[in-house]
Scaffold this motif. Structure first.
Motif, short mmCIF file in Angstrom:
data_model
loop_
_atom_site.label_atom_id
_atom_site.label_comp_id
_atom_site.label_asym_id
_atom_site.label_seq_id
_atom_site.Cartn_x
_atom_site.Cartn_y
_atom_site.Cartn_z
N PRO A 1 58.98 48.70 68.26
CA PRO A 1 57.79 48.07 68.85
C PRO A 1 58.11 46.86 69.73
CG PRO A 1 57.80 47.82 66.46
CD PRO A 1 58.91 48.74 66.81
N VAL A 2 59.08 46.06 69.36
CA VAL A 2 59.41 44.89 70.19
C VAL A 2 60.05 45.35 71.50
CG1 VAL A 2 60.75 42.75 70.29
CG2 VAL A 2 59.65 43.42 68.15
N GLN A 3 60.93 46.31 71.43
CA GLN A 3 61.55 46.84 72.65
C GLN A 3 60.50 47.45 73.57
OE1 GLN A 3 64.14 49.38 70.33
NE2 GLN A 3 65.94 48.32 71.16
N GLN A 4 59.61 48.25 72.99
CA GLN A 4 58.56 48.90 73.78
C GLN A 4 57.66 47.86 74.44
OE1 GLN A 4 56.33 51.88 71.64
NE2 GLN A 4 54.67 51.85 73.12
N ALA A 5 57.31 46.82 73.69
CA ALA A 5 56.43 45.78 74.23
C ALA A 5 57.09 45.04 75.39
CB ALA A 5 56.05 44.80 73.12
N PHE A 6 58.37 44.75 75.27
CA PHE A 6 59.07 44.06 76.37
C PHE A 6 59.09 44.94 77.61
CE2 PHE A 6 61.23 39.97 75.49
CZ PHE A 6 60.68 39.73 74.25
N ALA A 7 59.28 46.24 77.44
CA ALA A 7 59.27 47.15 78.60
C ALA A 7 57.87 47.22 79.21
CB ALA A 7 59.75 48.54 78.17
N GLU A 8 56.85 47.36 78.38
CA GLU A 8 55.47 47.47 78.88
C GLU A 8 55.01 46.20 79.60
OE1 GLU A 8 52.64 48.42 75.84
OE2 GLU A 8 53.66 50.27 75.29
N CYS A 9 55.40 45.06 79.11
CA CYS A 9 54.90 43.78 79.63
C CYS A 9 55.84 43.16 80.66
CB CYS A 9 54.67 42.81 78.48
SG CYS A 9 53.41 43.36 77.33
N HIS A 10 56.86 43.87 81.08
CA HIS A 10 57.83 43.36 82.06
C HIS A 10 58.48 42.07 81.55
CE1 HIS A 10 56.27 46.39 84.73
NE2 HIS A 10 55.05 45.94 84.48
N GLY A 11 58.77 42.05 80.26
CA GLY A 11 59.43 40.88 79.66
C GLY A 11 60.94 40.98 79.72
N LEU A 12 61.46 42.02 80.34
CA LEU A 12 62.91 42.22 80.35
C LEU A 12 63.63 41.33 81.35
CD1 LEU A 12 62.79 46.10 80.15
CD2 LEU A 12 63.24 44.50 78.29
N GLN A 13 62.97 40.89 82.40
CA GLN A 13 63.56 40.04 83.44
C GLN A 13 64.88 40.66 83.92
OE1 GLN A 13 61.43 37.60 84.30
NE2 GLN A 13 60.14 38.25 82.63
N CYS A 14 65.93 39.87 84.08
CA CYS A 14 67.21 40.44 84.54
C CYS A 14 67.90 41.17 83.40
CB CYS A 14 68.12 39.37 85.12
SG CYS A 14 68.97 38.36 83.89
#
Length: 183
Positions: free
Chosen positions: A91-104
């Motif tokens: 869920p944390v990985q999915q949320a970062f991908a969905e919310c564009h929290g991955l940055q560089c």
């Protein structure tokens, strides 16, 4: 004169691995160089940036500040261990991908492990608590707004009461107000 090596067993992501290394080898280096788990990144090497954060017995630890020999008899979880058993994103990985929290992406493993541990302690954080959860990790892209949104989304996804229909309503109400996070 050669350095004395120690044969130790490390339990990483549910798998016991045996390595031979000098007593001074940092956990971050053992994970990356001896075990090939390169998801753990090393940024500042002083424990400030949080890029090297892994979970040791479920608690976030700066792997660049811990000797690998100190991790014997613990359970280590790296970013590679956050995926589900079927290989899908947690869920944390999915949320970062969905919310564009991955940055560089360089700091992302540290954020993912830190947020995973924080959400276990506080599965329903307020907006301010979500900001506080990521305050100990540095993002050099300065993209904290989407990272905080990802924390809030991860809390929703991890909630057993999660309802996909609620997501549409939540998206419409989501504020785009700037978020300032002081690391």
């Amino acid at each position: 004169m050669s350095e004395e090596l120690h044969r130790i067993r490390l339990s990483v992501n549910g798998v016991t691995r045996e390595v031979e290394l000098p007593a001074r080898r940092l956990l971050s280096d053992a994970l990356r160089h001896d075990l090939g788990l390169t998801g753990t990144h090393v940024g500042c090497e002083h424990g400030v940036c949080g890029a090297c954060t892994v979970l040791v017995d479920g608690r976030p630890v700066r792997a660049c500040l811990m000797f690998a020999v100190s991790a014997v008899d613990t359970e280590i979880t790296t970013v590679e261990g956050l995926t589900r058993e079927d290989g899908s994103l947690g869920p944390v990985q999915q949320a970062f991908a969905e919310c564009h929290g991955l940055q560089c992406g360089f700091c992302t493993p540290g954020f993912l492990t830190t947020v995973t541990a924080c959400l276990r302690e506080n599965p329903h954080p307020s907006h301010d608590e979500a900001r506080e959860m990521v305050a100990g990790n540095l993002c050099r892209c300065t993209g904290y707004q989407n990272i905080v949104k990802a924390v809030e989304r991860a809390a929703e996804l991890a909630d057993p009461q999660h309802d996909d229909q609620h997501d549409d309503q939540h998206d419409d109400q989501q504020s785009d107000a700037p978020v300032e996070v002081q690391p």
